[in-house]
Motif scaffolding. Sequence first.
Motif, PDB file in Angstrom:
ATOM      1  N   THR A  61      36.799  48.285  39.451  1.00  0.00           N
ATOM      2  CA  THR A  61      36.664  48.990  38.302  1.00  0.00           C
ATOM      3  C   THR A  61      37.028  48.361  37.256  1.00  0.00           C
ATOM      4  N   LEU A  62      36.491  48.591  36.171  1.00  0.00           N
ATOM      5  CA  LEU A  62      36.931  48.032  34.865  1.00  0.00           C
ATOM      6  C   LEU A  62      38.256  48.100  34.389  1.00  0.00           C
ATOM      7  N   ASP A  63      38.906  49.335  34.706  1.00  0.00           N
ATOM      8  CA  ASP A  63      40.356  49.693  34.458  1.00  0.00           C
ATOM      9  C   ASP A  63      41.225  48.951  35.147  1.00  0.00           C
ATOM     10  N   GLU A  64      40.893  48.194  36.302  1.00  0.00           N
ATOM     11  CA  GLU A  64      41.891  47.331  37.153  1.00  0.00           C
ATOM     12  C   GLU A  64      42.634  46.315  36.266  1.00  0.00           C
ATOM     13  N   VAL A  65      41.764  45.968  34.980  1.00  0.00           N
ATOM     14  CA  VAL A  65      42.484  45.088  34.217  1.00  0.00           C
ATOM     15  C   VAL A  65      43.735  45.470  33.652  1.00  0.00           C
ATOM     16  N   SER A  66      43.753  46.879  33.317  1.00  0.00           N
ATOM     17  CA  SER A  66      44.999  47.509  32.742  1.00  0.00           C
ATOM     18  C   SER A  66      46.206  47.592  33.740  1.00  0.00           C
ATOM     19  N   THR A  67      45.787  47.525  35.042  1.00  0.00           N
ATOM     20  CA  THR A  67      46.979  47.534  35.939  1.00  0.00           C
ATOM     21  C   THR A  67      47.150  46.360  36.727  1.00  0.00           C
ATOM     22  N   GLY A  68      46.783  45.318  36.009  1.00  0.00           N
ATOM     23  CA  GLY A  68      46.969  43.960  36.809  1.00  0.00           C
ATOM     24  C   GLY A  68      46.430  43.382  37.874  1.00  0.00           C
ATOM     25  N   GLN A  69      45.227  44.261  38.457  1.00  0.00           N
ATOM     26  CA  GLN A  69      44.584  44.184  39.577  1.00  0.00           C
ATOM     27  C   GLN A  69      43.424  43.286  39.636  1.00  0.00           C
ATOM     28  N   MET A  70      42.921  42.989  38.503  1.00  0.00           N
ATOM     29  CA  MET A  70      41.633  42.480  38.283  1.00  0.00           C
ATOM     30  C   MET A  70      41.967  40.991  38.435  1.00  0.00           C
ATOM     31  N   GLN A  71      43.013  40.325  37.980  1.00  0.00           N
ATOM     32  CA  GLN A  71      43.435  38.840  37.991  1.00  0.00           C
ATOM     33  C   GLN A  71      43.299  38.518  39.646  1.00  0.00           C
ATOM     34  N   PRO A  72      44.169  39.261  40.338  1.00  0.00           N
ATOM     35  CA  PRO A  72      44.086  38.573  41.695  1.00  0.00           C
ATOM     36  C   PRO A  72      42.963  38.741  42.561  1.00  0.00           C
ATOM     37  N   THR A  73      42.057  39.791  42.000  1.00  0.00           N
ATOM     38  CA  THR A  73      40.881  40.084  42.868  1.00  0.00           C
ATOM     39  C   THR A  73      39.907  38.836  42.254  1.00  0.00           C
ATOM     40  N   LEU A  74      39.869  38.257  41.236  1.00  0.00           N
ATOM     41  CA  LEU A  74      39.042  37.360  40.586  1.00  0.00           C
ATOM     42  C   LEU A  74      39.510  36.080  41.331  1.00  0.00           C
ATOM     43  N   GLN A  75      40.728  35.823  41.467  1.00  0.00           N
ATOM     44  CA  GLN A  75      41.240  34.527  41.930  1.00  0.00           C
ATOM     45  C   GLN A  75      41.014  34.450  43.326  1.00  0.00           C
ATOM     46  N   ARG A  76      41.037  35.465  44.107  1.00  0.00           N
ATOM     47  CA  ARG A  76      40.808  35.616  45.747  1.00  0.00           C
ATOM     48  C   ARG A  76      39.381  35.355  45.783  1.00  0.00           C
ATOM     49  N   LEU A  77      38.391  35.975  44.866  1.00  0.00           N
ATOM     50  CA  LEU A  77      37.110  35.580  45.101  1.00  0.00           C
ATOM     51  C   LEU A  77      36.724  34.065  44.723  1.00  0.00           C
ATOM     52  N   ASN A  78      37.474  33.610  43.726  1.00  0.00           N
ATOM     53  CA  ASN A  78      37.293  32.212  43.436  1.00  0.00           C
ATOM     54  C   ASN A  78      37.512  31.230  44.675  1.00  0.00           C
ATOM     55  N   GLN A  79      38.787  31.713  44.980  1.00  0.00           N
ATOM     56  CA  GLN A  79      39.486  30.823  46.028  1.00  0.00           C
ATOM     57  C   GLN A  79      38.453  30.861  47.570  1.00  0.00           C
ATOM     58  N   SER A  80      37.642  31.965  47.613  1.00  0.00           N
ATOM     59  CA  SER A  80      36.775  32.242  48.751  1.00  0.00           C
ATOM     60  C   SER A  80      35.519  31.701  48.535  1.00  0.00           C
ATOM     61  N   ARG A  81      35.217  31.191  47.218  1.00  0.00           N
ATOM     62  CA  ARG A  81      33.986  30.277  46.947  1.00  0.00           C
ATOM     63  C   ARG A  81      32.978  31.162  46.321  1.00  0.00           C
ATOM     64  N   TYR A  82      33.217  32.267  45.909  1.00  0.00           N
ATOM     65  CA  TYR A  82      32.146  33.258  45.322  1.00  0.00           C
ATOM     66  C   TYR A  82      32.104  32.881  43.883  1.00  0.00           C
ATOM     67  N   ASN A  83      31.103  33.072  43.349  1.00  0.00           N
ATOM     68  CA  ASN A  83      30.811  32.896  41.889  1.00  0.00           C
ATOM     69  C   ASN A  83      30.613  34.202  40.999  1.00  0.00           C
ATOM     70  N   ALA A  84      30.800  35.314  41.523  1.00  0.00           N
ATOM     71  CA  ALA A  84      30.494  36.378  40.667  1.00  0.00           C
ATOM     72  C   ALA A  84      31.379  37.760  41.201  1.00  0.00           C
ATOM     73  N   VAL A  85      31.461  38.799  40.057  1.00  0.00           N
ATOM     74  CA  VAL A  85      32.142  40.174  40.610  1.00  0.00           C
ATOM     75  C   VAL A  85      31.302  41.051  39.845  1.00  0.00           C
ATOM     76  N   ARG A  86      30.804  42.346  40.360  1.00  0.00           N
ATOM     77  CA  ARG A  86      30.394  43.458  39.908  1.00  0.00           C
ATOM     78  C   ARG A  86      31.400  44.251  39.342  1.00  0.00           C
ATOM     79  N   VAL A  87      31.626  44.857  37.889  1.00  0.00           N
ATOM     80  CA  VAL A  87      32.772  45.536  37.589  1.00  0.00           C
ATOM     81  C   VAL A  87      31.969  46.746  37.157  1.00  0.00           C
ATOM     82  N   GLY A  88      32.718  47.918  37.551  1.00  0.00           N
ATOM     83  CA  GLY A  88      32.053  49.155  37.476  1.00  0.00           C
ATOM     84  C   GLY A  88      32.914  50.066  36.388  1.00  0.00           C
ATOM     85  N   PHE A  89      32.081  50.931  35.764  1.00  0.00           N
ATOM     86  CA  PHE A  89      32.531  52.050  35.095  1.00  0.00           C
ATOM     87  C   PHE A  89      31.623  53.150  34.841  1.00  0.00           C
ATOM     88  N   SER A  90      31.942  54.321  34.555  1.00  0.00           N
ATOM     89  CA  SER A  90      31.133  55.496  34.207  1.00  0.00           C
ATOM     90  C   SER A  90      31.656  56.577  33.542  1.00  0.00           C
TER      91      SER A  90
END
Length: 509
Positions: A61-90
């Motif tokens: 979710t987009l608001d995970e930036v405000s809680t500090g959760q976005m960065q570790p998620t992207l870091q983990r995806l990158n380390q797992s060799r994924y190249n994309a993230v789908r970020v949602g809001f509504s």
Amino acid sequence: MLLGIVTAFLSPSSSNGAVDMVSENVVRMAPPDVTSAYELKTISNQVAIETPVIQGWGGVTLDEVSTGQMQPTLQRLNQSRYNAVRVGFSASITPCSSGELGAWSTTWFNQTIRLAQQYNMWVILDYHSYRDLVDGCQPQWLSFWSGVLSTNWSYSKIVWEPINEPAGSVSVLSAAYQAWITQARVLGDTHWIAIENTISNGGCAFDFLSLVSCYPTVADPLNQTFLSIHPYFFYDQWLSGGYGTCAPSATRTWSNSTAECVADIYNQGTLNASATHHMPILDTEGGAVYYSCNNVCASPPDAVGTDDASYSITTFHFIQYLTNRMQSENMGWLWWEAGEGSCCAALDTWGNLLRFQPVTPPASHDQAPTLQVPTGLTVVAGSALSFRVNASDSDWPPQNLTLSCIDCPTGASFPGVSGPSHVTGLFTWTPIGAQGGKSYDVTFTANDGVQSSVATIVVIVYPPNRPSSGSSPLDSPFVWLIVGGTAGLAIVAAATLWQRRMRRTLAAN
């Protein structure tokens, strides 16, 4: 979540995995008007853009930036060799917004892009709502997106997902998506776009020919539009006769062969749709969860877990088999879910078991620190020399920097310093007489825990002052204090010439 069946009309799960029912009575809308001020420009001699192959996860979710959760998620995806993230809001975008995945924020999206750039990842921006196109909210929907598309986000790796699993007939979706694409291109936006099949809201039969005909028909002057579908294999829907020819029978049991039957129909349908509409595929959601209702309504005999991260041996075989097929055909996918506030993430369960061939190696996300040091340093033995050294690091989040001096000259002082992002150290030295007439290499290093930067400077130490011999304009220790004006300039010029001669002498020795 997409259901992929014809016996019920369902919408995606909420943040706790619930799947809400939506009405079977689809309200038909007239094609939206596009203001006469809009004019599509003919693009001539356009250079063909290679279709990106995107592999990643959503449920972030987009608001995970405000809680500090976005960065570790992207870091983990990158380390797992994924190249994309789908970020949602509504929430609160239009009166029809579902509100499942939180609010929109320009600031949050800017921060998301900044993090994505750090990891060189694609961002799929998912407006996670369903009924905007059939409940009278299409004008507000277009208006909201107009503001987003008018903004220069300064990042090319964005895929717009105008609406998630939209309700409506093929004609309704075709008109609405076309209005959206026209608006985007008129506003000068050149990013990729993902549009979806009507099966997500029960508007299509489950066979590969129907899957082709259920895609909306649109034209994109830039030819940068993906076709999407959300493949799932739900045990409760399978029991009720869903999934066409893969439904239960005397010979069709809950097994890997049935999972492959369902996956093959999804795969064949998208392949044919891609050939028919001349558009590449990016499935923006899918996974191995085995139930489709608000709570676990039916558990298969091979179930593992009961939350959003649950799966069964059979449904995992389904998504692994489909991943293998799509990968061999250069189709992109984003499975569900990696985030959801770091609760119950499938990336921690069956996501750890999923095997795939990464399309690109992980990007190095750590930048080496930057050092700033002075140059052209000289000192007379017996006099004090002091200067500052600065070290900085552009990585986000801030990393701890350590700045130190390597092989400092005897008698010099440079206490090591550490801190986040930016640090400054003070070098001090009063050379003794025996150290005069020489040059000294002084090396500084900055380390962020991953990478280091090194800078070496040269300090020339002149012999100590002595009674005037006439050989140096610097022989008098007080000359700099008493001489000014043009006389001072003359002394400076003379001193410069003497320094040059001294350097040549040192070099010769």
